[in-house]
Design an enzyme around this catalytic site. Sequence first.
Site, PDB file in Angstrom:
ATOM      1  N   CYS A  50       0.812  -1.214   0.000  1.00 34.71           N
ATOM      2  CA  CYS A  50       0.000   0.000   0.000  1.00 34.71           C
ATOM      3  C   CYS A  50       0.847   1.266   0.000  1.00 34.71           C
ATOM      4  O   CYS A  50       0.342   2.341  -0.316  1.00 34.71           O
ATOM      5  CB  CYS A  50      -0.953   0.015   1.195  1.00 34.71           C
ATOM      6  SG  CYS A  50      -0.129  -0.051   2.790  1.00 34.71           S
ATOM      7  N   ASN A  51       2.125   1.157   0.349  1.00 35.61           N
ATOM      8  CA  ASN A  51       2.941   2.375   0.362  1.00 35.61           C
ATOM      9  C   ASN A  51       4.299   2.222  -0.312  1.00 35.61           C
ATOM     10  O   ASN A  51       5.190   3.022  -0.075  1.00 35.61           O
ATOM     11  CB  ASN A  51       3.130   2.900   1.793  1.00 35.61           C
ATOM     12  CG  ASN A  51       3.672   1.846   2.734  1.00 35.61           C
ATOM     13  OD1 ASN A  51       4.380   0.928   2.318  1.00 35.61           O
ATOM     14  ND2 ASN A  51       3.342   1.979   4.004  1.00 35.61           N
ATOM     15  N   ARG A  52       4.446   1.211  -1.178  1.00 34.83           N
ATOM     16  CA  ARG A  52       5.674   1.086  -1.968  1.00 34.83           C
ATOM     17  C   ARG A  52       5.441   0.185  -3.170  1.00 34.83           C
ATOM     18  O   ARG A  52       4.646  -0.759  -3.122  1.00 34.83           O
ATOM     19  CB  ARG A  52       6.837   0.565  -1.135  1.00 34.83           C
ATOM     20  CG  ARG A  52       6.803  -0.917  -0.804  1.00 34.83           C
ATOM     21  CD  ARG A  52       8.050  -1.373  -0.057  1.00 34.83           C
ATOM     22  NE  ARG A  52       8.135  -0.684   1.223  1.00 34.83           N
ATOM     23  CZ  ARG A  52       9.043   0.229   1.535  1.00 34.83           C
ATOM     24  NH1 ARG A  52       9.981   0.537   0.659  1.00 34.83           N
ATOM     25  NH2 ARG A  52       9.045   0.822   2.703  1.00 34.83           N
ATOM     26  N   GLN A 116       4.068  -6.672   9.164  1.00 36.14           N
ATOM     27  CA  GLN A 116       3.300  -7.200   8.048  1.00 36.14           C
ATOM     28  C   GLN A 116       4.101  -7.241   6.756  1.00 36.14           C
ATOM     29  O   GLN A 116       3.825  -8.037   5.857  1.00 36.14           O
ATOM     30  CB  GLN A 116       2.023  -6.384   7.837  1.00 36.14           C
ATOM     31  CG  GLN A 116       1.083  -7.052   6.842  1.00 36.14           C
ATOM     32  CD  GLN A 116      -0.207  -6.305   6.672  1.00 36.14           C
ATOM     33  OE1 GLN A 116      -0.392  -5.240   7.259  1.00 36.14           O
ATOM     34  NE2 GLN A 116      -1.104  -6.825   5.869  1.00 36.14           N
ATOM     35  N   GLY A 192     -13.400  -5.961   1.733  1.00 32.09           N
ATOM     36  CA  GLY A 192     -12.256  -6.707   1.221  1.00 32.09           C
ATOM     37  C   GLY A 192     -11.983  -7.904   2.109  1.00 32.09           C
ATOM     38  O   GLY A 192     -12.346  -7.904   3.299  1.00 32.09           O
ATOM     39  N   GLY A 194      -8.775  -9.697   1.573  1.00 34.37           N
ATOM     40  CA  GLY A 194      -7.371 -10.026   1.349  1.00 34.37           C
ATOM     41  C   GLY A 194      -6.588 -10.004   2.643  1.00 34.37           C
ATOM     42  O   GLY A 194      -7.153  -9.963   3.743  1.00 34.37           O
ATOM     43  N   SER A 197      -7.158  -6.732   4.799  1.00 33.38           N
ATOM     44  CA  SER A 197      -8.521  -6.714   5.329  1.00 33.38           C
ATOM     45  C   SER A 197      -8.706  -7.798   6.387  1.00 33.38           C
ATOM     46  O   SER A 197      -9.383  -7.582   7.399  1.00 33.38           O
ATOM     47  CB  SER A 197      -9.526  -6.918   4.191  1.00 33.38           C
ATOM     48  OG  SER A 197      -9.435  -5.878   3.252  1.00 33.38           O
TER      49      SER A 197
END
Length: 456
Positions: A50-52, A116, A192, A194, A197
């Site tokens: 989500c950020n890379r 994570q 979601g 995944g 989520s």
Amino acid sequence: MSLLVVGLSHRTAPVSALERAALAPEARGKLLQEAVAAEPVSEAAVLSTCNRIELYADVDKFHAGVAELSTLLARHGAAELDELTPYLYVHYEDRAVHHLFSVACGLDSMVVGEGQILGQIKDALAVAQEQHTAGRLLNDLFQQALRVGKRAHSETGIDKAGQSLVTFGLEQLAGGADVADWARGKRALVIGAGSMSSLAATTLARAGVGELAVANRTVERAERLTRILTEPGGPGAATGLRARAVAMSAVDAELAAADVVVSCTGATGLVLGAEAVAAARAGRAADLALLDLAMPRDIDAAVHRVEGAHLVDIESLADASADAPMAADVDKVRSLVADEVAAFGAAQRAAHITPTVVALRTMAAGVVAGEMARLDGRLPDLDDKERAEITQAVRRVVDKLLHAPTVRVKQLASEPGGAGYADALRELFDLDPQTVAAVSRADTRADRHDAARERA
């Protein structure tokens, strides 16, 4: 080692640029196939979170590799290359190894120390293996990155420096209150099913929400998640959680009854618009807390202007995490990473000379076999015992002569600047380059066979 990484992250790019570069899950395989089809690239793996978004590759030309990987990232996202270029970073060889190991330890995460990322690195390796784009270098690199990350979490206090994005996001929604106290008894909606989520649903269940609805495009996946949450021993069993799966078409209805919404899907467009949130707010006194962990975003940023709705998204998480204190154990992790980078480099340099050493010993074995065949012609009356004794004696002489130089050349090759020793060995013993290459190919096939067997 010719490892190259080209990417962008929350540290170098605004959320808007990350959204345009974001990869849909189904696009990753095609990206990897196009990467290894490119002339300078022999191996490739993509780490997309989500950020890379980072593309790792084994390349034989640095500048051509940078140009190719940058173009591929833009082509498979929704951005033009000139839009991404100001935000891209490039790391090569040892610096690329250092970068991935730091990422695996959570040092480069939005929330320092979050664990994570290890699951996301594992997924990146699995996709590359499934696509057959990870060879010896990237298999070794990503597997060691996973070991380094696990060491950091088990041997230091890096976990104290931060939490997962889910926990951090819920803390922002709670506004300084204890998350469990804030969440207890609330009605939650998770959009979601995944990995992110699922983590959000698990975290909310443990925090004590009273009801939880999981909406997903594939309802069966949502049903599987709710069963896991409520089964005996599950995170919601002790609190009596009431969980159910719903279709995506039911999101607006569920939104009207929810107190907390967490969304993280792979959708390329908005899942919740400001109008839907405003409609859900109409006629109710309780505030609505929304956490958007998707990239590109699931929830319209205009929700910030909806009265009684409190939205925390990747952008606001980045702002909040910038002020988070660093744990003292971060220095320990940095030292660990430096040691592991040195060890990885030494191992790769040593592995580079192994095919040459194997080819040398193969040549020596051939010389022994040829001389024994010649001896058979000259002394045909040797019995089997005598012949075996002579063969063993000749082999021992050859092994002793080769032992010291081959051990020493491996030691020298593992040191910085030791790459030339393989060339010197091939030149001194007039080894056939094709024979050496054949050993390398055999090793690569064996590595891929082992990786496939591990996945099975």
